[in-house]
Design a protein around this motif. Structure first.
Motif, PDB file in Angstrom:
ATOM      1  N   PRO A   6       0.843  -1.205   0.000  1.00  0.00           N
ATOM      2  CA  PRO A   6       0.000   0.000   0.000  1.00  0.00           C
ATOM      3  C   PRO A   6       0.876   1.252   0.000  1.00  0.00           C
ATOM      4  CG  PRO A   6      -0.704  -1.543   1.698  1.00  0.00           C
ATOM      5  CD  PRO A   6       0.588  -2.072   1.156  1.00  0.00           C
ATOM      6  N   ARG A  39       2.098   2.008  18.670  1.00  0.00           N
ATOM      7  CA  ARG A  39       1.932   3.329  18.072  1.00  0.00           C
ATOM      8  C   ARG A  39       2.642   4.411  18.891  1.00  0.00           C
ATOM      9  NH1 ARG A  39      -2.775   6.412  15.373  1.00  0.00           N
ATOM     10  NH2 ARG A  39      -3.469   4.355  14.750  1.00  0.00           N
TER      11      ARG A  39
ATOM     12  N   SER B  48       5.624  10.447   7.480  1.00  0.00           N
ATOM     13  CA  SER B  48       5.316   9.181   6.815  1.00  0.00           C
ATOM     14  C   SER B  48       5.296   8.019   7.810  1.00  0.00           C
ATOM     15  CB  SER B  48       6.269   8.918   5.645  1.00  0.00           C
ATOM     16  OG  SER B  48       7.606   8.886   6.061  1.00  0.00           O
ATOM     17  N   MET B  49       6.019   8.170   8.935  1.00  0.00           N
ATOM     18  CA  MET B  49       5.942   7.142   9.987  1.00  0.00           C
ATOM     19  C   MET B  49       4.578   7.155  10.650  1.00  0.00           C
ATOM     20  SD  MET B  49       9.499   7.289  12.017  1.00  0.00           S
ATOM     21  CE  MET B  49      11.020   7.001  11.147  1.00  0.00           C
ATOM     22  N   LEU B  50       4.095   8.373  10.936  1.00  0.00           N
ATOM     23  CA  LEU B  50       2.797   8.487  11.601  1.00  0.00           C
ATOM     24  C   LEU B  50       1.678   7.996  10.680  1.00  0.00           C
ATOM     25  CD1 LEU B  50       3.206  11.956  13.338  1.00  0.00           C
ATOM     26  CD2 LEU B  50       3.468   9.680  14.339  1.00  0.00           C
ATOM     27  N   GLU B  51       1.801   8.337   9.386  1.00  0.00           N
ATOM     28  CA  GLU B  51       0.781   7.898   8.426  1.00  0.00           C
ATOM     29  C   GLU B  51       0.741   6.387   8.314  1.00  0.00           C
ATOM     30  OE1 GLU B  51       1.418   9.933   4.719  1.00  0.00           O
ATOM     31  OE2 GLU B  51       0.689  11.808   5.585  1.00  0.00           O
ATOM     32  N   LEU B  52       1.931   5.789   8.347  1.00  0.00           N
ATOM     33  CA  LEU B  52       2.008   4.332   8.291  1.00  0.00           C
ATOM     34  C   LEU B  52       1.154   3.726   9.397  1.00  0.00           C
ATOM     35  CD1 LEU B  52       3.904   1.896   7.049  1.00  0.00           C
ATOM     36  CD2 LEU B  52       4.969   2.058   9.274  1.00  0.00           C
ATOM     37  N   LYS B  53       1.374   4.223  10.630  1.00  0.00           N
ATOM     38  CA  LYS B  53       0.639   3.661  11.763  1.00  0.00           C
ATOM     39  C   LYS B  53      -0.847   3.972  11.669  1.00  0.00           C
ATOM     40  CE  LYS B  53       2.319   1.586  14.702  1.00  0.00           C
ATOM     41  NZ  LYS B  53       2.632   0.151  14.709  1.00  0.00           N
ATOM     42  N   ALA B  54      -1.176   5.133  11.113  1.00  0.00           N
ATOM     43  CA  ALA B  54      -2.584   5.530  11.068  1.00  0.00           C
ATOM     44  C   ALA B  54      -3.342   4.780   9.976  1.00  0.00           C
ATOM     45  CB  ALA B  54      -2.676   7.036  10.847  1.00  0.00           C
ATOM     46  N   GLN B  55      -2.656   4.509   8.852  1.00  0.00           N
ATOM     47  CA  GLN B  55      -3.398   4.009   7.698  1.00  0.00           C
ATOM     48  C   GLN B  55      -3.352   2.505   7.483  1.00  0.00           C
ATOM     49  OE1 GLN B  55      -2.155   6.216   4.261  1.00  0.00           O
ATOM     50  NE2 GLN B  55      -2.802   8.172   5.114  1.00  0.00           N
ATOM     51  N   ILE B  56      -2.259   1.876   7.918  1.00  0.00           N
ATOM     52  CA  ILE B  56      -2.133   0.460   7.583  1.00  0.00           C
ATOM     53  C   ILE B  56      -2.884  -0.425   8.577  1.00  0.00           C
ATOM     54  CG2 ILE B  56      -0.520  -1.455   7.272  1.00  0.00           C
ATOM     55  CD1 ILE B  56      -0.454   0.546   5.014  1.00  0.00           C
ATOM     56  N   LEU B  65      -1.272  -6.696   4.554  1.00  0.00           N
ATOM     57  CA  LEU B  65      -1.246  -5.274   4.882  1.00  0.00           C
ATOM     58  C   LEU B  65      -2.061  -4.495   3.862  1.00  0.00           C
ATOM     59  CD1 LEU B  65       2.548  -4.988   5.647  1.00  0.00           C
ATOM     60  CD2 LEU B  65       0.675  -5.230   7.290  1.00  0.00           C
ATOM     61  N   SER B  66      -2.847  -3.549   4.346  1.00  0.00           N
ATOM     62  CA  SER B  66      -3.709  -2.797   3.440  1.00  0.00           C
ATOM     63  C   SER B  66      -4.007  -1.427   4.015  1.00  0.00           C
ATOM     64  CB  SER B  66      -5.020  -3.566   3.243  1.00  0.00           C
ATOM     65  OG  SER B  66      -5.884  -2.819   2.428  1.00  0.00           O
ATOM     66  N   ASP B  67      -4.316  -0.485   3.137  1.00  0.00           N
ATOM     67  CA  ASP B  67      -4.770   0.803   3.645  1.00  0.00           C
ATOM     68  C   ASP B  67      -6.284   0.938   3.502  1.00  0.00           C
ATOM     69  OD1 ASP B  67      -4.596   0.913   0.920  1.00  0.00           O
ATOM     70  OD2 ASP B  67      -3.157   2.549   0.843  1.00  0.00           O
ATOM     71  N   VAL B  94       4.587 -10.405  -0.554  1.00  0.00           N
ATOM     72  CA  VAL B  94       5.225  -9.446  -1.463  1.00  0.00           C
ATOM     73  C   VAL B  94       6.294 -10.133  -2.310  1.00  0.00           C
ATOM     74  CG1 VAL B  94       6.653  -7.360  -1.549  1.00  0.00           C
ATOM     75  CG2 VAL B  94       4.705  -7.472   0.004  1.00  0.00           C
TER      76      VAL B  94
END
Lengths: 200, 200
Positions: A6, A39, B48-56, B65-67, B94
């Motif tokens: 993703p 987190r 991008s670290m925070l987004e990873l935790k928020a979205q995945i 793994l998915s968003d 993967v």
């Protein structure tokens, strides 16, 4: 070709890969680890990067890394302010501090002379060093730039620039490292160590 | 002993050292690099670290793994939904995707059986695999867990659990890797490759 992830994963892999010594494989492994981390810990890591950029500046006296206008060493009255050790980078200062061998102040040039890379005297904090010396309290300047070509050139240049000031100029010693086996020491070092041999 | 750095530097070094494969020296080097990086790039990395935790999250069908709630592969109508490839970790999926050798769907167990580490069948997504099979559309299940002790044990366990369903069960082939020099292949692999030799 990692497009099977993703986008937020790809994004972090891409950003981590930009760091030195971190290739795409390592970035992928780190990303997978961050995914598994709590987190809170990831937030802490992310936050500490932002704080680093927000808080760290260069000390306005020695140009070392500091979180205040004047760094801990420059503001420490117990340190001898008559001796300045000149180094290239903040990391060099930290190495000398770890060795516990120096109790004076520092001056961090922020690099070494390297005409090939377009780094001349004006790109280093040399003018600021001279200003410190001209204030008159300095008795000794220890040239602790590297012993490679750029470091030696910088030390020579400084020696020349500072020769008319009534200060003692010294250079860190070169020679065989402690614990070094002569078999494994390069010939240039060995030649230099032989030439500058000391009475026992 | 790095106490010669300001606290926000020490803090980041400490947090980076917690990552796998990053020791104190590497963390120090990375921190120095981050200091020199433009603030915008550091913010991007941090973000991008925070987004990873928020979205995945994990796909609610295959646990990859998915968003999104359902991942790209599970929602791709062009992929054969009658074949499921069972792997241990998202990274395994993967790797198979990169090889371009599989056009079906996946099921990510989230680990392998390992009684020593307290990982039993209930800690893996085995019940969810069975639910998928019981829905009746599955014709083949490819067991693509690792070829180490845990992976083999997991494959054996799954083979046993799934034997009463009218599906074809297959296991990825083991043998000498392509480009492998027989001199450097371990004896267990070589023995197995010899025993399962194929007619040319």
């Amino acid at each position: 070709m990692m497009s099977h992830y993703p986008s937020s994963i790809l994004n972090l892999i891409k950003n981590l890969s930009k760091l030195p010594g971190i290739g795409e494989k390592t970035a992928e492994r780190l990303t997978m680890h961050l995914l598994r981390m709590p987190r809170k810990d990831v937030e802490q890591l992310s936050q500490s990067m932002l704080e680093l950029k927000a808080q760290i500046r260069l000390c306005s006296i020695c140009f070392g890394l500091s979180d205040k206008d004047i760094c801990n060493i420059c503001s420490d009255g117990r340190r001898d302010e008559s001796v300045i050790c000149v180094v290239e980078q903040p990391g060099d200062m930290v190495s000398i501090e770890k060795s516990g061998s120096f109790k004076g102040r520092y001056h961090i040039l922020q690099g070494a002379l390297s005409p090939m890379d377009g780094i001349g005297p004006d790109n280093l904090r040399i003018r600021e060093l001279i200003t410190r010396i001209e204030k008159g309290k300095i008795k000794e300047v220890v040239l602790a730039t590297g012993t490679n070509v750029e470091g030696e050139a910088t030390a020579s240049y400084l020696a020349q620039r500072l020769e008319n000031y009534s200060i003692q100029l010294t250079r860190i010693a070169t020679g065989v490292p402690i614990g070094g086996d002569l078999k494994y020491i390069d010939q240039v070092t060995l030649k230099k160590a032989m030439e500058t041999r000391q009475p026992v």
